[in-house]
Write a protein that holds these residues in place. Structure first.
Motif, PDB file in Angstrom:
ATOM      1  N   PRO A  10      -1.189  26.805  27.808  1.00  0.00           N
ATOM      2  CA  PRO A  10      -0.716  25.901  26.766  1.00  0.00           C
ATOM      3  C   PRO A  10      -1.536  25.995  25.489  1.00  0.00           C
ATOM      4  CG  PRO A  10      -0.806  24.763  28.860  1.00  0.00           C
ATOM      5  CD  PRO A  10      -1.400  26.126  29.087  1.00  0.00           C
ATOM      6  N   TRP A  11      -2.775  26.361  25.606  1.00  0.00           N
ATOM      7  CA  TRP A  11      -3.619  26.407  24.411  1.00  0.00           C
ATOM      8  C   TRP A  11      -3.914  27.835  23.946  1.00  0.00           C
ATOM      9  CZ3 TRP A  11      -8.149  29.023  25.397  1.00  0.00           C
ATOM     10  CH2 TRP A  11      -8.500  29.141  26.749  1.00  0.00           C
ATOM     11  N   LEU A  12      -3.296  28.764  24.591  1.00  0.00           N
ATOM     12  CA  LEU A  12      -3.650  30.150  24.300  1.00  0.00           C
ATOM     13  C   LEU A  12      -2.383  30.989  24.234  1.00  0.00           C
ATOM     14  CD1 LEU A  12      -6.162  32.061  24.080  1.00  0.00           C
ATOM     15  CD2 LEU A  12      -5.802  32.546  26.497  1.00  0.00           C
ATOM     16  N   ASN A  13      -2.216  31.686  23.153  1.00  0.00           N
ATOM     17  CA  ASN A  13      -1.100  32.626  23.145  1.00  0.00           C
ATOM     18  C   ASN A  13      -1.528  33.962  22.561  1.00  0.00           C
ATOM     19  OD1 ASN A  13      -0.724  32.536  20.252  1.00  0.00           O
ATOM     20  ND2 ASN A  13       0.116  30.494  20.587  1.00  0.00           N
ATOM     21  N   ALA A  14      -0.744  34.924  22.857  1.00  0.00           N
ATOM     22  CA  ALA A  14      -1.085  36.277  22.411  1.00  0.00           C
ATOM     23  C   ALA A  14       0.160  36.944  21.855  1.00  0.00           C
ATOM     24  CB  ALA A  14      -1.637  37.088  23.581  1.00  0.00           C
TER      25      ALA A  14
END
Lengths: 1244, 537
Positions: free
Chosen positions: A658-662
């Motif tokens: 939820p707090w990390l995207n790539a």
């Protein structure tokens, strides 16, 4: 919530804003009217209440009750708050018991908690609290209270497309989630909770949960000042958060007036974006400069990024030659001779119909994350990815545009061809042919035996240089019968438009078919565009097929893929040759056609058997044989340019946590350019032909990845995100070309091996390769959504630099402050609705073009032996070139954002440029590549958008933008005080130099020489030696001994003004753009004056001069005194033939010093660039068709006229030579072209 | 647990990004220029040096300016081509070669056994001296001792971009020293010496001829400066006369396209005889070649006349006045038009105009065998004749002087006749055998005036000047240093007016722009074409 589609409601935003708590369902069209009434009533009441509650509730309420009657609790609150309750006792008594435990709570909190699980709500009217049933309307029943429930919802945009990654929070709690790739979210909530749904670029919306377990929440886009913009690396940001300028132009705005290409579609629409297209020739390349030139030499054009694929806008040239390299030639770059035939540049082939939008990132601030390649700014192009559509999702657009060359230079048509005969007699006789008849005056004789010399002096070209065949100093044309060069007797009369026979009306037709659709899995758009163009010059046309697929696919809940592929196939026959000598149409028409010109050559080009008519070839009609082969070359020497281009881009977006995207992205731009030339054999046997082929392949791949962690409330009121990324850019060019200059072995057969004789035609090769690797990081902080900070750092490794200097890093920081949100600005709220200031500070660094930094002997063979000679450009241990920019700006919205104003001030310094500077040859080489030079660009830009009138049936929108830039050469390396950008005809022409302290692009040439404030006149005496012996036979102004500054090409102000009127289904769009200031040296004007073609040269010839006596004793009023003093300081009193005033002082192509300031003009103009009158067929009509969803018909005008121009005689203000850095010289102009088009846009 | 793994994953991802992007292993390969070479060997640099000695584009300038200045030819109207472009181009190729020379010395010094390159070093020193003297004669003082060191540039060593000028005398002394060194070090016997073989396109590594060439050049250079610096010149002349010269085996040094330099590019030569070539036979040369003004050529006694020139389109030997007047009929013909390849007699060109005057032989444009000459055996004879006649570096000996003069004149007419005979394209008036030297030498104009040494000296210069027909820059040098080369006395003031002030070239503008202080020091700020160079009378 009120779900209103913009189709049915003209002002959806307003109703959204004021009714955020009590949902209405209005997605049933029949209920629309009724609901509107209710909606207004209810929302007004509630808004009033809320306003009070927000401002007056401050009391501290402490209650600790368990399982108590509601009435009792309310009583306690009444006591503690001092408010009076007003309610239906029945309602309260029916209520179940409640528990309440609050300490020092506000009245608001206490009441909310108190009534939390009850079907009740409250409102406050003055000091009375009204408790009532939570029954909002009759359409949506209040559901029974339920225990905490699982809510599933979908967040969609205004078109109904899912919004993945939207934030969904429960108001007043920490509970929250984000939507998945399908826009779906799941969340556990208590009933009566309020969900806060937000998504970047959309208005945040609050939705009350009223028992629905399945919701569809539609977000509407934020308005202008807080829209989403695409920034570097494709990162989407809210405009309000940007600390630098990023101007967006929608695809629809670009294609409004059917521009031939994107560059022309952008003209006048973006402040600080200077676009020039030499002569406006359709299909030719464009020069785009953002703000100003950051490089002394080399490429000053921005990077183009299409869906993440990096592309440059270099002119396509044969031989794989790169214009940047040509620009590096500096003083060896002679634009009077080196101008290539222009086959366009990348932006010509991007299909405007496929554009979603263009974002212009201006200068290093915005481009800090594109690193080296983005130092000149970035033009970000986003193509359409498709969306859910009504109907079939099919659209078909068609435009048919006529390009009319209409604005021809005005020349005199009273005196025919001739050069010096006018000096001999007031009534110079014609030459006689073999039969004793008068024949056209100076056939074959311009430099020839009859009038080659000045009367009493030497060869005329030793005084005035070399006029072209256009020289029109001959006798007055009054219909005398003359034997023309082709043997036919014709009356000797003037040709009022000598240019006309070289041009015709061109035509461009575009068909665009596209399909767009969307569903759960994603969206898709497929488009095909076919464009056919027939140029305004003869035997020149092009055809383009563009296929484009754009899609956005939801691979899984957490992974989304955006993929675009476009394939473009261009086939172009004979791009118009403008400058080439001798066959450029601009060259021939401006330099080679006298006032008595008759277009005879074309008809005489061919023999009946199709071979070349040698009569035209050998009996060259004009003195220096200019036109002789024009038509053969134009019609029979054919070069076909074929480009096949594939651009592919894949972007993977993954929500890891939820707090990390790539995101990961790969883009490839692969194209082949082929030039195939077939010169028809000139002989009937078909052997004297030529053939050549040139094929280049270019491959650019860039791959990047970005990892972003974000956290709301990182600290109190501060949201933050941090990103790290890396990228790889690789560019490779290979070109091979070969020619067969014949003679052919097999007639009319075009290939490389078909030749006889001893010639060995060897192929040529060219290669270029470079690579840049990078890592970068960004930190974004946002404080209460009104203060935003972005900090970036990037490190590049560039293959073009020496090993030890390859790695370099540079930071940027920008701050955006929405002060209208930060402060209570009630006093100004009624007129200032939005206000933001921004500051940015950025550095950027850059490598150079390949192979500049390694020591490399030149290879050759001599006598069959391997030979190496010393390099002519010495490499040194160069460092990266750098630039530093500061930008301050403000964005203001007035009167509810009806007027938006955006102003930027910037200062960009470019340092340590890597330049192959000229040095004394005696140092061992003519050039050495070092870091030198500093340029400053400082300027101001503004855009103003205003809705002047916005009523239901009529609206008027105004857009104005403008920019001023000062482009100063701050310093060069010690001992170097100027760097030449290029010249026009070298020594005795003009030069453009970067000179310390000057504006970039200063024009240098000889100026008048002054003595005691008077112009010095050199008298020419009969002995040819200017010694003062013998009679005065002529006079010319003396020139300065050296080049001096005679002009500067940098404009003072550029911009555009657009007006859009909408009346019911009609809309009228009018765009004018302008350029104020900035000088040019016009070689054309100098030629027209020197050759006696300009109308100004008629004055004395028509008797407006002083009396003179010709050498043969005849008299006339054709004399002038050149005002000034002779070299000894005496006033000049010599009366000379007016020929000296013009031919003697203007002639462009001269090896004799001439006063070049005579040809300098301030080239200010404003132009009616785009006009579009559209009619949208009303829906009521469309409906009947069953299949049509929309139909718009438009009449379009482009480049209609100049509102004003400072150039004389209809000269073309937009005819600068080429797209290189030499932008202050005009040579070989074409007529101005206006276009009229008809367009149909239809949806099915 | 999960969180930790995610963090690790993330860290791994970041590390990977960094690792991938900072990988610059391939960068050296990527940035290697695809053409040319980063390194060079001695042979390549040597051949490169010689390739830079082709005449190339300056020939246009010789045809436009130098011929009328030396009076070896005349142009019917002053040229459009800018005066001095040949100087600029010689300047460029010389400094490029000077860099090549330095690079070569570096390669030799770094080699395993530098001693094997002694011959090569001597050869390249000779070539450098030849080119430096040629350049200095055009300009005067030139950057020399400090020149061509730009490659050593660094931010702290910027001075290398601005070399100081050496006086012409300094250049001469330095070159004489080089030539002496070469003569003293060239070895025909040392088998260990590196053999350049055919890569020495000038003399095919014939060391004997190299010694002769070096020594002959020393003689030319020493004699050229003799009147200005007798002390330094005389001893060099003495030494040169004592060693083998080119006349020993009748060697004529030059780039021979037909043999030593196959496929040599002669486009510039063709171009120089292109449509704007205004060269014509002048009266100065005519008066030395014909005993009468008969336009049928009956007075021609010099066999070189019909090799150097051809009659006008009417077949007349009609020279253009060296110093024309207003009364001189204008000339318009185009004898250098390419139509002549198929139609030899068409000297009028197309569109047809009338070619009134005898012009330079069109074969000069078309031939692919005639060499670009550096020095002829005939010139050596004339230099010796001068030395013996004037007693420079040796006792005066008019008899020897006369013998050398006769040998020189004979060598010259034989040489040029042989060139015509060897030409593959020559058809019209192609000689079939060597001329009768005795008859030629007996002609009153040619016959050595032993009784009048001043006149004899002028005869030597005149024959040398004729022999230098295809080395007009050398004829110009001879004219500058002696002031006694042939000149048409008719309207001599016209010559003075028209060409009298052309004594040298202005330095290339890049010198004034980029090497200002040194240029200023060398010129005193007045870089005039009328300034006489040091060797000039």
């Amino acid at each position: 919530m009120i779900f209103c589609y913009s189709l049915s409601n003209p002002k959806p935003n307003k109703c959204m804003e004021i009714s955020t708590i009590y949902p209405l369902r209005c997605n049933y069209p029949r209920l629309k009217k009724l609901m509107l009434v209710m909606k207004l009533t209810i929302t007004l009441i509630i808004a009033a209440c809320l306003h009070l509650s927000a401002s007056t509730f401050g009391q501290n309420i402490t209650i600790a009750e368990k399982n108590t009657k509601l009435e009792k609790v309310l009583n306690q609150i009444e006591k503690q708050s001092g408010y009076t309750f007003w309610y239906n006792t029945e309602l309260i008594k029916k209520s179940p018991k409640i528990s309440l435990d609050v300490k020092n709570a506000t009245l608001d909190q206490a009441l909310t908690l108190c009534l939390k699980n009850l079907p009740l709500t409250y409102a406050i009217v003055q000091n009375t609290i009204v408790i009532k049933a939570k029954q909002v309307n009759n359409l949506v029943a209040v559901t029974e209270q339920v225990a905490p429930a699982k809510i599933t919802g979908t967040v969609v945009d205004e078109k109904g497309m899912p919004l993945p990654g939207a934030s969904v929070k429960v108001k007043g709690t920490n509970a929250g989630t984000v939507t998945d790739v399908k826009g779906v979210f799941n969340i556990d909530v208590q009933d009566n909770s309020i969900l806060v749904v937000s998504y970047i670029g959309y208005k945040t919306k609050e939705v009350a949960i009223t028992g629905n377990t399945s919701l569809t929440i539609t977000l509407t886009p934020a308005d202008g000042l807080s829209e989403v913009v695409v920034t570097a690396l494709g990162i989407k940001r809210e405009a309000r958060s940007l600390g630098y300028s990023d101007q967006k132009v929608s695809g629809a705005d670009i294609i409004k007036a059917d521009p031939p290409n994107i560059s022309e579609g952008l003209m006048g629409k973006v402040s600080g974006l200077n676009i020039s297209i030499p002569n406006g020739v359709e299909g030719s390349s464009s020069r785009i400069v953002i703000r100003g030139n950051n490089n002394l030499l080399g490429n000053n054009q921005p990077l183009i990024v299409v869906d993440g694929v990096m592309i440059d806008n270099e002119t396509i040239l044969p031989g794989g030659v790169n214009l940047s390299t040509q620009n590096l030639l500096g003083q060896n770059n002679d634009v009077s001779q080196n101008q290539p035939v222009d086959y366009g540049s990348f932006l010509n082939t991007v299909n405007p119909n496929d554009l979603e939008s263009i974002n212009v990132l201006k200068g290093p601030t915005a481009a800090a994350l594109y690193g080296a390649r983005g130092a000149n700014g970035v033009v970000l192009i986003t193509t359409k990815k498709g969306s859910k559509q009504k109907g079939l999702g099919l659209s078909y657009n068609f435009t048919d545009r006529w390009n009319d060359p209409y604005r021809f230079v005005k020349l005199q048509d009273e005196y025919g061809s001739g050069m010096t005969q006018a000096l001999y007699s007031a009534d110079a006789p014609f030459l006689k042919d073999a039969n004793g008849n008068n024949r056209q005056f100076n056939e074959n004789d311009q430099y020839g035996q009859d009038y080659g010399n000045i009367p009493g002096g030497g060869a005329f070209y030793n005084y005035i240089g070399f006029p072209g065949d256009g020289a029109s100093w001959g006798p007055k044309m009054s219909g005398q019968p003359l034997v023309w060069w082709d043997g036919v007797t014709r009356p000797y009369v003037g040709n009022p438009n000598i240019f006309k026979s070289y041009y015709k009306t061109g035509q461009t037709r575009t068909h665009n078919l596209s399909f767009s659709g969307g569903g759960d899995i994603g969206t898709l758009r497929v488009s095909y565009t076919r464009t056919d163009n027939d140029a305004i010059t003869y035997n020149s046309n092009s055809a383009q097929n563009a296929f484009n697929i754009g899609s956005s696919i939801n691979v899984s809940n957490k992974v989304k893929v955006e993929a675009t592929v476009s394939y473009t196939n261009v086939s172009r026959l004979n791009a118009p040759n403008i400058y080439g000598e001798p066959n450029g149409v601009g060259y021939i028409t401006t330099y080679g056609l006298p006032a008595d010109y008759k277009p005879l050559e074309r008809g005489l080009t061919f023999n009946p058997d199709g071979s070349q008519n040698q009569m035209v070839l050998n009996n060259a009609p004009y003195p220096s044989q200019g036109v002789q082969n024009y038509w053969w070359n134009t019609l029979e020497n054919n070069t076909t340019f074929t480009q096949n281009q594939l651009i592919g881009s894949v972007r993977l977006i993954a929500d890891i946590l939820p707090w990390l995207n790539a995101t990961a992205h790969t883009g490839i731009n692969y194209y082949t350019n082929q030039f195939e030339t077939k010169n028809t054999p000139t002989d009937v046997t078909g052997l004297k032909g030529k053939y050549s082929n040139d094929l280049s392949t270019v491959k650019t791949i860039n791959t990047d990845a970005l990892l972003t962690a974000h956290k709301k409330d990182l600290f109190k009121d501060i949201d933050g995100s941090i990103s790290v990324g890396a990228s790889n850019y690789h560019n490779q060019l290979y070109d091979i070309s070969a020619y067969n200059n014949g003679p052919f072995a097999v007639p009319f057969l075009y290939n490389l091996l078909n030749y006889t004789g001893n010639n060995i035609y060897k192929p040529n090769e060219n290669r270029l390769e470079s690579e840049i690797n990078s890592v970068y990081g960004l930190v974004n902080l946002s404080y209460k959504k009104y203060l935003f900070l972005e900090v970036t750092e990037r490190n590049d490794w560039s293959s073009t630099l020496p090993a030890s200097n390859r790695s370099f890093s540079y930071p940027s920081a920008s701050l955006s402050f929405v002060f209208t949100d930060a402060f209570k600005m009630d006093a100004v709220k009624n007129w200032l609705s939005f206000g933001k200031i921004r500051v940015a500070d950025a550095s950027s660094a850059n490598g150079t073009v390949p192979y500049q930094t390694s020591f490399n002997y030149n290879q050759s063979t001599f006598g069959g032996q391997s030979a190496l000679t010393f390099p002519t450009v010495l490499p040194t241990h160069v460092n990266p070139q750098t630039s530093h920019s500061i930008e301050i700006g403000t964005e203001l919205g007035f009167f509810d954002n009806r007027i938006d104003v955006n102003v930027s001030y910037y200062n960009i310094n470019s340092y340590n440029q890597i330049l192959p500077i000229n040095v004394a040859n005696s140092s061992g080489a003519p050039n050495i590549t070092i870091n030198t030079g500093s340029l400053q660009n400082r300027g101001i830009e503004f855009t103003i958008n205003a809705k002047a009138i916005a009523s239901k049936n009529f609206s008027w929108d105004i857009g104005l933008n403008g920019a001023h830039n000062s482009n100063k050469v701050v310093s060069l390396s010690p001992g170097v005080d100027q760097i030449p950008l290029g010249t026009w005809f070298g020594g005795n022409g003009v030069n453009m130099n970067a000179h310390v302290g000057d504006q970039y692009g200063t024009i240098y040439g000889y100026d008048y020489k002054y003595l005691n404030g008077q112009k010095v006149v050199n008298l020419i005496y009969g002995d040819g030696m200017n010694t003062g012996n013998g009679p005065v036979i002529g006079a010319q102004y003396a020139t300065t001994p050296n080049y001096v500054k005679i002009g500067n090409a940098t404009p003072t102000l550029t911009g555009g003004l657009s007006n859009t009127f909408q009346y019911k289904n009609f809309s009228l769009y009018v765009l004018a753009d302008f350029k104020i200031g900035g000088q040019i040296w016009s070689a054309d004007y100098s030629s027209f004056m020197g050759q006696g073609q300009a109308p100004e040269t008629l004055v004395e010839r028509n008797g407006g001069g002083l009396p003179i006596t010709y050498p043969d004793g005849t008299k006339g009023n054709n004399g002038v005194i050149l005002p000034g003093v002779t070299p000894n300081g005496q006033p000049n009193t010599a009366v000379v033939n007016s020929w000296w005033k013009y031919a003697g002082n203007y002639q462009s192509w001269s090896n004799i010093p001439m006063v070049r300031s005579n040809g300098i003009f301030t080239n200010s103009w404003a132009k009616m660039r785009e006009v579009n009158l559209s009619y949208r067929v009303p829906e009521s009509v469309i409906k009947h068709t069953k299949i049509l969803q929309g139909l718009t018909l438009s009449l379009i005008g482009r480049d209609l006229f100049y509102i004003f121009t400072k150039l004389p005689d209809n000269m073309n203000p937009e005819s600068l030579t080429g797209t290189g850095n030499v932008q202050g010289i005009q040579w070989n102009q074409l007529p101005g072209v206006r276009s009229f088009a008809f367009s149909i846009k239809s949806n099915f | 647990m999960n969180r930790k793994r995610n963090i690790l994953k993330t860290m791994g991802f970041i590390m990977m990004l960094v690792a991938v992007s900072s990988c610059t292993k391939k960068f050296d390969t990527i940035n290697t220029p695809p053409f040319g070479s980063p390194t060079a060997n001695v042979q390549q640099l040597f051949t490169g040096f010689e390739s830079n000695m082709q005449l190339g584009d300056p020939q246009v300038s010789y045809n436009s300016w130098v011929y009328p200045i030396t009076q070896q030819g005349i142009v019917y109207t002053k040229a459009d081509y800018v005066y001095g472009t040949d100087g600029n181009e010689n300047w460029v190729s010389f400094y490029n070669n000077l860099s090549n020379y330095n690079a070569m010395m570096g390669v030799i010094a770094a080699s395993k056994d530098p001693a094997i390159y002694t011959n090569v070093t001597a050869m390249v020193k000779v070539l450098r001296a030849y080119q430096a003297i040629k350049l200095s004669n055009m300009f005067g003082a030139i950057p020399y001792s400090e020149a061509a060191k730009g490659v050593n540039y660094s931010a702290s060593n910027q001075g290398v971009l601005k070399p100081k000028y050496d006086s012409q005398q300094a250049v001469y002394l330095s070159c004489l020293a080089d030539l002496k060194w070469a003569v003293d070090h060239l070895s025909t016997t040392d088998a260990t010496q590196y053999n350049m073989g055919n890569a020495d396109v000038l003399l095919l590594n014939n060391i004997t001829q190299w010694i002769e060439f070096a020594n002959s050049l020393r003689l030319r250079v020493a004699l050229t400066m003799y009147d200005k610096d007798q002390a330094d010149a005389a001893s060099q002349v003495t030494e040169a006369l004592g060693k083998p010269l080119l006349d020993v085996d009748n060697t004529n040094v030059g780039l021979y396209p037909g043999t030593n330099v196959p496929n040599m590019n002669l486009e510039a030569r063709q171009y120089s005889f292109g449509t704007e070539c205004r060269l014509r036979m002048g009266t100065t040369m005519w008066q030395l070649m014909s005993s009468t003004n008969a336009t049928d050529g009956s007075g021609i006694f010099d066999p070189r006349c019909s090799i150097f020139f051809e009659p006008n389109n009417a077949g007349q030997w009609n020279p253009f006045p060296q110093n024309p007047t207003a009364a001189t009929p204008a000339e318009f013909g185009s004898p250098y038009n390419s139509l002549r390849d198929n139609d030899w007699s068409n000297k009028n060109g197309n569109p047809p105009t009338t070619n009134l005057y005898a012009n330079f032989n069109y074969y000069w444009a078309r031939d692919v065998n005639i060499p670009e000459l550096f020095m002829t055996a005939a010139e050596v004879h004339f230099l010796k004749a001068e030395a013996y006649l004037r007693g420079i570096g040796t006792a005066a000996n008019p008899v020897t002087a006369q013998a050398e003069y006769n040998a020189g004149a004979t060598a010259s007419i034989n040489f040029w006749t042989t060139q015509a005979m060897n030409s593959t394209v020559w058809v019209q008036n192609k000689p079939t055998g060597l001329p009768n030297a005795a008859a030629f030498l007996a002609n009153p104009t040619v016959a050595f005036d032993a009784a009048n040494s001043a006149h004899a000296l002028k005869q030597i210069y005149a024959q040398e000047w004729i022999d230098m027909f295809r080395q007009p820059w050398e004829a110009w040098t001879l004219m500058k240093r002696t002031g006694q080369t042939p000149a048409d006395p008719n309207n001599a003031a016209g010559y003075t007016t028209t060409y009298g002030s052309y004594n040298r070239y202005q330095y290339p503008s890049s010198e004034q722009t980029y090497n200002f202080a040194n240029w200023q020091a060398a010129t005193g700020g007045s870089d005039l074409i009328s300034t006489k160079v040091w060797i000039a009378k």
